[in-house]
Design an enzyme around this catalytic site. Structure first.
Site, mmCIF file in Angstrom:
data_model
loop_
_atom_site.group_PDB
_atom_site.id
_atom_site.type_symbol
_atom_site.label_atom_id
_atom_site.label_comp_id
_atom_site.label_asym_id
_atom_site.label_seq_id
_atom_site.Cartn_x
_atom_site.Cartn_y
_atom_site.Cartn_z
ATOM 1 C CE LYS A 81 -33.245 -15.110 -1.039
ATOM 2 N NZ LYS A 81 -31.905 -14.435 -1.367
ATOM 3 C CB THR A 118 -36.454 -16.375 -3.111
ATOM 4 O OG1 THR A 118 -35.164 -16.591 -2.946
ATOM 5 C CG2 THR A 118 -37.043 -14.973 -2.740
ATOM 6 C CE LYS A 170 -38.973 -14.700 -7.047
ATOM 7 N NZ LYS A 170 -38.145 -15.827 -6.724
#
Lengths: 293, 293, 293, 293
Positions: free
Chosen positions: B171, B95, B239
């Site tokens: 995503k 990711t 994050k």
């Protein structure tokens, strides 16, 4: 069972019909009378007012839009409180405030009547298909007594204990979860659109990953911008957020996401979207804030 | 197929194992070497560095924690970019940011290599069970070429087109939806607890009403306060919110709910919760803000 | 002028004293009687209840903590409404809701009495120094009639017209501005502290750049963490944010900053900070969210 | 003193003029050359590029719109870094990121040059009147050396220590305070307008109560909806909020109010308001969200 049924809106009408079909005897009342006509052919009797609907009922069901409407039919002139017989039960299925539910519990107790709060999860299609989820609270024996009614209207019953207003709290907390999901979808689809990803394909991915019919359903409303007719009006969503924030404030719980939802819905309301479907309305707000549409 | 595999964390290790079991030939690399040992018995060869893992690969898979780790193994000293053969494909399953994915696409193209972004949805259990959902983007023929690999690791593949970075956007948008759900659950359970409703029963209701395994799963983590071991660390959730906000900012899309999530996660981080499960960590923040726990 | 004065808290006491010193005749009432003792030596008479304080007054001033207190002394048992003479004026100087002010206006009109809403800006020091800013609304001739009273208590009077509740709206909007400033200072000082800049020097810069005594004053409370004694209690700040959000909701105005303030104050409240100074309390929340203190 | 001056925008031009008038020798550079012409008549020499402006300077001042512009003139082709003499000082007065200021400090040190960060508070009118507030950081002797320059441009100097980037942090924290004030005013005026209170009178009250020229100034812009010409462009305000959030994120400080401001400004930007005055632009967003205008 002899039932008084007040409130024949998009939810109440199919719920009442399912009770009729299950063999119960209904006296119905709705402010705009012609909504009731549809049920007469199926055997319902139409009352001239709340009191008449309550008079001979073993159970009085209310399914109305908001606190004000419930207060009116129960406490107002020609209200049900004075007409309902001792021992009868008021089953309040509307999405109302925790505070009003507490007040209803006290008033019915004082009048020798029973009170069960039994709000529902499900949109009009679920009401028609008798697929509602019903969250009930109140005296255990009263909930049991009403079980046949709940079974005629829903696919599942949750008994959250003797304190009636807790059912309302659960309903509000659940609606808060749904509203959060809708807002998240609205923001995500806006991001996806401005990033030139196909929204339909994103919906397909979301539906698979979350494996939830609710995500898929609301996602579709947003992708297709199905604003009208509203499955659930934005003004009602705003009402619910007011109620959940009031309930949270009274137990000293900050709900920052609830505040965000309230402000979004209020902005949509101010811009004239009170009557559109809340999912479409919220998603439009996200889109507009990003310069789309 | 000859595969280089870099990154054997809680996700990467089971993914690599599933590739081995499907009969592929693997050269693996992980910064902390002993994570790789587990795979040697199953036939993997261990590389001394990213370049060696890439050298003979037809497909190089990276599954790392963040942008910095991917930059290090691809562009750093002894990095994979220079070792990978022309015609080989880098399948980036981490990711990472939309911006880094764009940069990777350009760098690989300049080196005569192919690039596919293929991030995944699913927690470690899903990686082990080969039940990941894989969102791939890049040249159609390269995605086809890698299909056997995706089938060995996942239960479904979505091809979102030739622009690699759009898979990363999808995503991130998906993780934003999940984070929103987790925050909503955290707030709702706090309200429920302070209103003296049984959280376990509320979870049962939510699970039924939403009909989503994701809601049920996260709800359970919150109700049981399963902070450790973390299925997904809060610092990684932070994050992701940074990446989704950066992606949104770059296409001029405000995400107020994303901002709220960022601030919540940052507060949890500042208070030392970086290593705990993000769902438990977020829910604890809501609870603490309401004076609980 | 013959004045009844109800409410001798940190604001009311010095305001009443300034009226005495200007030569007016006062009958005072306070729930906890000993607060009144201080004024007896300066010539005030102490009433046994709200009605007695109102009985002979030409002007009845109320300066109380919240809506409930005002409702109690005006509408409650032994309340002032029934005792006040026709033609006398109720000057409501408390920070109360727009809705209650409307209700008071109607009730006094029905009783042949006059009603002026006249909330004030200023902390206890300003009340002592007769430096309050007074925002009055109501019938013009009544405001003129009370001008000598306002001059004895304040440094400036703003007449915002005949609709009494608009003075309350202005007061609430002003408090919203102050609360916003306090929250902004709390966040800024936290950033400054964690960036290793000297907070005292930042305060000096802010004071110069903004050139506002209010910034300087609140900044000092925050830098010195002067939580107690509270100049203005956090619980009162929370009350004000509830009132401003209610007023905004009723005219369909989203106040996202107001919502943020409400949630911050509610979290502080839930964590036991209701009695501390609101500026110190809000700043502590920011600091805690950043892992400080 | 021999000065190179790069950046002659709405701030830079009057600042350079004030230096000329104080007797300093200026070589100026601006990307669009004709901005420089105005200064030639007053004695400035025009450079063909950043390097030429830096070549003979004892002090090189930069006053540019953003990080990218500063990076370009310092590190870019024909950039000032290589041309500036050892021992000369770069005085960076732009509002730039903490991270870039750190990078500049390191680069100048490596080149044997000095570096002072000295961002300013004040709008163009203040720059013209030499009434800026200057926040400087860097080696004490360099700040002293530049004191005559600061005195020619400003009304006050704050030395926040040897770490240059802290001056940038202070500037960003200050702009965050101003942006918060503007947002609060925008929301308050919307509430006031929809409550039928005269905005002009509310402005008068706010100006008196806050006793701050900044409140009065921004309030006037909002009441009069003075969107153009922009005293400070909304796009620059958005840039500042990005920088303050980045600085806060890097020291793990959540700024919920900063996030709200960022999202508001981003929405305004997305709707085409990047070039309007930020106060007018933010206030319009509040008004639109309430269905006004």
């Amino acid at each position: 069972m002899k039932i008084g049924f007040i409130g024949l809106g998009r939810m109440g009408l199919p719920m009442a019909r399912n009770l009729l079909r299950a063999g119960h005897e209904l006296v119905v009342f709705n402010r705009t009378r012609n909504r009731a006509d549809a049920l007469v052919a199926e055997g319902a009797r139409v009352a001239a007012g709340p009191a008449e609907a309550a008079r001979d009922a073993e159970a009085l069901i209310t399914m109305l839009a908001d606190d004000a409407a419930v207060e009116q039919v129960i406490f107002g002139e020609d209200g049900a409180l004075q007409a309902l017989r001792p021992g009868a039960v008021h089953v309040s299925m509307s999405t109302i405030s925790v505070a009003l539910s507490e007040r209803l519990a006290a008033a019915h107790e004082a009048a020798g009547q029973a009170y069960v709060a039994a709000p529902v999860f499900g949109r009009p299609e679920a009401a028609e298909a008798a697929k509602l989820w019903i969250v009930a609270a109140g005296p255990a024996e009263q909930i049991e007594r009403c079980r046949p009614l709940f079974e005629a209207m829903g696919q599942g019953l949750f008994n959250v204990g003797p304190e009636a207003q807790r059912a309302n709290l659960v309903k509000l907390a659940g609606n808060f979860l749904i509203a959060s999901m809708v807002e998240a979808l609205g923001e995500a689809f806006t991001l996806v659109r401005k990033s030139e990803v196909d929204p339909g394909q994103f919906l397909e991915i979301v539906s698979k990953v979350f494996g939830s019919p609710i995500y898929a359903n609301y996602g579709r409303i947003i992708v297709e911008d199905r604003a009208e007719p509203a499955g659930f009006k934005l003004s009602l969503g705003l009402k619910d957020m007011r109620l959940v924030l009031a309930a949270a404030d009274s137990v000293v719980v900050p709900l920052p996401l609830g505040s965000l939802l309230h402000d979004r819905l209020l902005a949509a309301m101010a811009r004239g979207a009170g009557e559109v479907d809340w999912a479409a309305g919220l998603a439009r707000r996200s889109a507009e804030d990003a310069g789309l549409g």
